[in-house]
Every structure is written in structure tokens, then in C-alpha cells.
Write an enzyme that holds these catalytic residues in place. Structure first.
Site, PDB file in Angstrom:
ATOM      1  N   HIS B 198       1.702  -7.875  -5.316  1.00 35.19           N
ATOM      2  CA  HIS B 198       1.657  -8.446  -3.967  1.00 35.19           C
ATOM      3  C   HIS B 198       0.418  -8.040  -3.166  1.00 35.19           C
ATOM      4  CE1 HIS B 198       2.747  -5.225  -1.038  1.00 35.19           C
ATOM      5  NE2 HIS B 198       3.244  -4.629  -2.105  1.00 35.19           N
ATOM      6  N   CYS B 321       2.964   1.086   5.340  1.00 34.29           N
ATOM      7  CA  CYS B 321       4.196   1.820   5.074  1.00 34.29           C
ATOM      8  C   CYS B 321       4.456   2.858   6.144  1.00 34.29           C
ATOM      9  CB  CYS B 321       4.113   2.519   3.724  1.00 34.29           C
ATOM     10  SG  CYS B 321       3.763   1.375   2.408  1.00 34.29           S
TER      11      CYS B 321
END
Lengths: 382, 382
Positions: B198, B321
Site C-alpha cells: 500500500h 502511525c
């Protein structure tokens, strides 16, 4: 040659609604849901909508739903995550008919100092509840029992099992990959529940673990702290959207479960007319709506499957995961008093809502012929 | 308002070729590749074709490529899988600028009795090779160093690192999620390599770990024994096909890497005209082709990102993240002698091949205005 796909217990074809939801998410919600810009926030909202649908389906809260890559990861997370988190309790109970991912997670812990009790099941595949009650000890951390068995379709009575676990203070986990959307299932039936998408016409690569609030798990995947730190890794918004769409589709088509049961029962009744055949697993509402598993004495299930495959019919001899192994099915062994003949002679057909009576009739004829043919050449004369 | 997406280090939009490959696989190869019927065999062939493409891209054998759910899982598998397998060696080396999934896997092992050495990096983010050489001990199991840093874009010299590791008999793993297809990378550069889809216009939910033949890992996901038993779970043929298609697309468009580098350098040169700005990370071929990371003295990166977001520009302050965390970036801290101001003042733009000069010019104007505006109201006068 037209394919007749009767291996929906191994995996299903993704439904158009799930494909459409994925396509939309790939277009509109492709950003990382952990990003703080508007595209990330939109992706996050889409993801949380899917989580909420799944939570609602189980009667759980969204915070109790953790997305994983599938059933295997969810089961590993439930068992190992709980064990890592609670090192003082080193006894785990599972049934003898668990999926390999539960069995092998338990066996791995066994090598690392855990004691595992594998519960017997009766002839239909039901766990012995008295044995369960007796087996739970003060140091029992977890009881893990599969809901709808992937090979023989037997549906355990989760309520009764959970009652015993609660009374004796063990955490109860169930692997509901096969039963999810096919049999009644809710957060009231277990402390942790494994579900996944690709067994019910959702995409592959996504599953979830319901974790009752208050239960702490050590993550298997450490990282950026996604999903409350329980399962790190960039979240797969598109797959979650596809999972949600497949659930909604299944909920719309509840009538199809009844149709599947009828087709299943017609299949079983007809196939059992073949001499020396035995149904494996339970009947009626205690059996997965789409599961047929029959043993034919004196033949190898693999040979039957190979002959049917030549007619375009896809079925299996048990779990797809173990289909390349030569070991007899541990599930059939457990219900048949370790009958190697019955375990090697078993064959599984798993329906989807789109299978037709015409396909089943074709399959039944091919099945009868295959068994007859193989028995003629079998060294075990019947 | 049109979105200008400059957060391709967080995730990318899936490319049409990958979507088409997934669509085809969903239609033609939906069966479980572990099934033994014709549909299963076809699915398995499709899966192995994708594995072979990935292996070829790295100059590895297909058996050396294990599919996972993504970069986080691959990194966890490399580090914990090797540690579980080799309990006698309890020393691991990583750099101070690893991704959270490497850092936190190491820290988890640290809590369980491992000793972790975190290597310093210089001002540009390069690992100190002398320190690495000195740090490797007889009980050093693993050296894990990120290839292209996700925040500051610095590309380590893997060959030199690997040479040192080989000489001193430590296994070398690299997280190449950001660099894969953007910088030279091959199986000759490490013993284990993490890649994922991705970050390079493939689907989310799939990654891989290259594991040099001969290296044994304990699985994190036990189960049906898929992928040589290293990573169980129904294999995601469609996502693997999408991953393969994205790789082929990237290989076709190698010229675009040069274009990205040019646009990157134009961005950096222009942005550094803003007073009191500092480039974070290395330059030229030692920097990820799509990464721009700049600190502006006296302002918060988050505030800059928020103002840019109001103009439709998606960027980040570091790793996606960690973007919801208030801690300063550990990466910028490591290269700046722990300058909180530089860590809090950093902002990251990550390009894709489809970004245009027009978008960059718009962004540069908005960036200059945002910094100016924030400095006016900042308590730290410049």
C-alpha cells in the site's frame, strides 16, 4: 465444463455489494485513517462505520471489535495474546475438534510450559459439558471452543458453555468463522469471538476479534499503536467496508439460510441412500446451514473428490487448510472413536446461497457413480 | 476544494492496474489456493505467479517470499519469529530511527529479557557503521535497520551494513516498506527484507517478508501450515495479484522516479527559502525519491499541517502511525541532538508520481503563508 462450487467452507466468492463498497473506499477513502488531515479523517470515519456495523451485529460496542487479517490471526491473538498477558495462569482448555489454528496455537504454548486439556466430543461432535465443567481449574486461563465446526458443521451450544465458564471464572473464546451470519451469534455468548469475511462472501484478508471490555491482550503485532494498541498496522478501510457490505447483504437474505438448510437436508437425505454411508456431525438447527459431510465405507474421500472434480464439482475432504496433508481428519477421528476408515472416507460439501437444486442433483448422481466406481476397485470389498 | 494529496508515505491510492488484477482474481481465482480441486489449483497458480514476480524483483526464489498482512506484520515476524526460534541469543541491534513496529517489537523483547542496542545516527540520519561493527557480539541474533526512513527519507547503505553483519555473523533484516520500487533493493542486500503494497499503489492488507533460504522463523500465526508453516491463514490471492500488478506498474514507470526526485528537489529548494527552515534527512540519491521533511523554527508542525489542510493539502508531521501522539518525533530527535523545537516543528510531504508542479507551487505558497502566520502568533519570536 461448468464449475459447481460446493467448497464454500473453504472460501466464498466475494459478493457484488462487497466489491462495490471496496471500489468506493479505494476511490474516496484511500487515505490512512491514522492521518490527521481531512482525507485521513474521512477514511477513519468510513472505517469506524464498518466497525460499528460489525459491533451492532454482535450486540457489542465498537471498541470491542479489533480488525485483523482473518480468522487465523484472530484465533492466534485471542489465545496467545491472552496467554502473554497473563503468565501466571498456564492451563488452557480446547476441544479435540478445533481448527488447526487453535490447535496449533495451543500446542505451541504447550511446548512453552502450558498445560492444554483437549475435551472429547460425542458422536455428533458436541463437547462433553460435564467434562468441561470438571476440567476448569483455578489456573485455567482460557476455554476455546469452535462454534460451527468447519469440517462436520456441528454447532455447539455456546450459551451453556459460556455459563459454565463464567461460573468457574475461565475466559471463553469461540471461533465463529463458519457460523457468523449463518447461525445465531452474539457477544452474550462468549468473552471473545473470532469472525472473518471471506467465509461469508466478504473479501479475503480481513477478520475481527470481539474482545469483551476489560479483557487485556498482549498484541501479536506491535507497532504504531493502532486499534488501542492491540493490533498495529495500517488499517484496511476498503476491506473493512467490504466486510460490512457482506454482512448487510447476509442480513438482508436471512430467508436464504432456510433455503440452504433445505437444500442441505435434501442433499444429506439423498446421499445417505448410497449404501454404507454415514453422516458426520449433528442435524437440523445444530448443524451449519451449508455443511454436508458424509463418510463412505471402503473408499477414500480424496478419490471421491478427485472424480467429482473431473465433473467440474468442487468439494473437499475436510478443512481446506489441511487438504494437502495425508493425515486423517482429527475431527472425524474424534467423533468416530478413531475410525481411520471413516476419517479417510469422508467428504465435505459446503453450499452457498447461490447453489441450485439442479446443481445438487447433478452432484448427487456424480457422487453415487464415483462411490460405486471406487468401491469396485477397492481392496476393501463391501 | 480540490485535495492535493502529499501524504504518500502514509499510504497511496491503489492504481488502476492493481484494481483490475484484483477484480480479475475475485472473478476467476476466488477459490482457496489450499483446496485440491481445479478451482483451488487455478487460484494457487495465480498466487504463485504473483509470488514469483515479487521474488524476481528482489532476485530471490519464490520459496523465500512469505506473504503477510503488511509491513507491521512482516517486521514483527522477522524480529519475534527469529527470536522465538533462537532463544539462546538474546541481543538485538536496531537503529534509533526505526519505524514504531520495529522499535516496539524490540522493546517488547527487552521486557522479556532481551538486550537491545539502539544505534545512533548522524545529522543526516545515517547509521554509524563503526558503532554497528563494535556493537555486534557473539550473542547478537539480529541487526534490524530501516532502508528508507519513513519520516526523513534517508536511505541507508544496505550493502555496507550487510557486509559488516555477515563478517560478524549477525542476521540482517531491513524494513524496506518506503523504499521498495523507489530505490535499488535486492536480496543481496539483507537476510530478511520487509516490503508492502500500500506504500506503492498496491492494495492495503498485504505485504511480504523475504527470508533467505536457511533462516528459520517461528510463526506468529500458527494454523493450517500455509506458506511452509511460516505464516498460516487463507492466502489472499486477489491482494497478491494486486501487489504484483502495482510492482509491474512501478517497473514500467522508472522514469517517474527521476521526475519525482526533480519535483522533490524543487520543493526542498523552494521551501528552504523560508527563513529559519532546516531540511531533515539526506539529499540526492541517498534520499527517498518522494520524501520532503523540513523543520520550521518557532512553529508547530501540527499547526502548519492544520493550516495546509484548510487549503486542501494533505501532509503529515511524521509517521502517520504516530500522528495522533503528542510525543516529538523520535527520528528528528535522533538526528538533531534531541532538539524538541526541531522535532515539533517538522513537517513531511511525500509525493506520488501523479503530483504536478502546479500542485507543488500551490503548496509552497500555502506553506510560506502558514509559517509566516504561525510565527506572528508564536510565543517564540524569530
Amino acid at each position: 465444463m461448468k464449475t459447481i462450487y460446493l467448497d464454500n467452507g473453504a472460501t466464498t466468492k466475494i459478493c457484488p455489494a462487497a466489491e462495490a463498497a471496496i471500489k468506493e473506499a479505494n476511490e474516496k477513502f484511500f487515505a490512512n485513517p491514522a492521518s490527521i488531515h481531512h482525507a485521513g479523517i474521512e477514511a477513519s470515519k468510513r472505517l469506524e462505520r464498518a466497525r460499528k456495523t460489525i459491533a451492532n451485529t454482535l450486540g457489542a460496542s465498537p471498541e470491542e471489535i479489533i480488525f485483523t487479517s482473518g480468522g487465523t490471526e484472530s484465533n492466534n491473538l485471542a489465545i496467545k495474546g491472552l496467554s502473554f498477558q497473563n503468565p501466571s495462569k498456564k492451563h488452557i482448555i480446547a476441544s479435540k475438534i478445533e481448527h488447526d489454528c487453535v490447535l496449533n496455537s495451543c500446542k505451541w504454548l504447550e511446548e512453552r510450559g502450558y498445560e492444554i486439556t483437549f475435551l472429547d466430543v460425542d458422536k455428533e461432535g458436541f463437547v462433553n459439558l460435564q467434562q468441561l465443567q470438571n476440567a476448569i481449574r483455578p489456573d485455567t486461563l482460557l476455554v476455546s471452543i469452535i462454534h460451527g465446526n468447519n469440517e462436520i458443521g456441528t454447532l455447539q451450544n455456546l450459551q451453556k458453555i459460556y455459563e459454565i465458564c463464567k461460573k468457574k471464572k475461565a475466559i471463553f473464546h469461540t471461533d465463529a468463522c463458519q457460523s457468523f451470519t449463518k447461525a445465531p451469534l452474539s457477544a452474550k455468548m462468549a468473552d471473545m469471538i473470532t469472525i472473518n469475511a471471506h467465509k461469508m462472501h466478504g473479501p479475503k484478508g480481513i477478520g475481527a476479534l470481539y474482545i469483551r471490555k476489560g479483557i487485556q491482550l498482549t498484541p501479536l503485532a506491535h507497532g504504531g499503536g493502532h486499534q488501542q494498541g492491540i493490533r498495529s498496522g495500517t488499517q484496511n478501510v476498503a476491506a473493512a467496508a467490504g466486510f460490512e457490505a457482506a454482512i448487510k447483504e447476509a442480513q438482508k437474505q436471512k430467508k436464504q439460510i432456510k433455503n440452504m438448510q433445505n437444500l442441505r437436508d435434501y442433499f444429506i437425505k439423498s446421499a445417505l441412500k448410497i449404501p454404507n454411508s454415514t453422516l458426520n456431525g449433528a442435524e437440523g438447527n445444530s448443524r451449519l446451514a451449508n455443511n454436508i459431510n458424509i463418510s463412505f465405507a471402503g473408499v477414500e474421500g480424496e478419490s471421491v473428490a478427485a472424480l467429482l472434480d473431473m465433473e467440474g464439482i468442487c468439494c473437499s475432504t475436510g478443512s481446506a487448510c489441511a487438504s494437502k496433508s495425508l493425515d486423517p481428519s482429527h475431527v472425524i477421528m474424534a467423533i468416530s472413536n478413531n475410525s481411520h476408515e471413516r476419517a479417510h472416507g469422508s467428504i465435505r460439501f459446503t453450499l452457498s446461497a447461490s447453489n441450485t437444486k439442479k446443481e445438487i442433483d447433478f452432484t448427487l448422481r456424480a457422487l453415487a457413480q464415483a462411490v460405486k466406481k471406487l468401491r469396485k476397485i477397492s481392496p476393501l470389498k463391501r
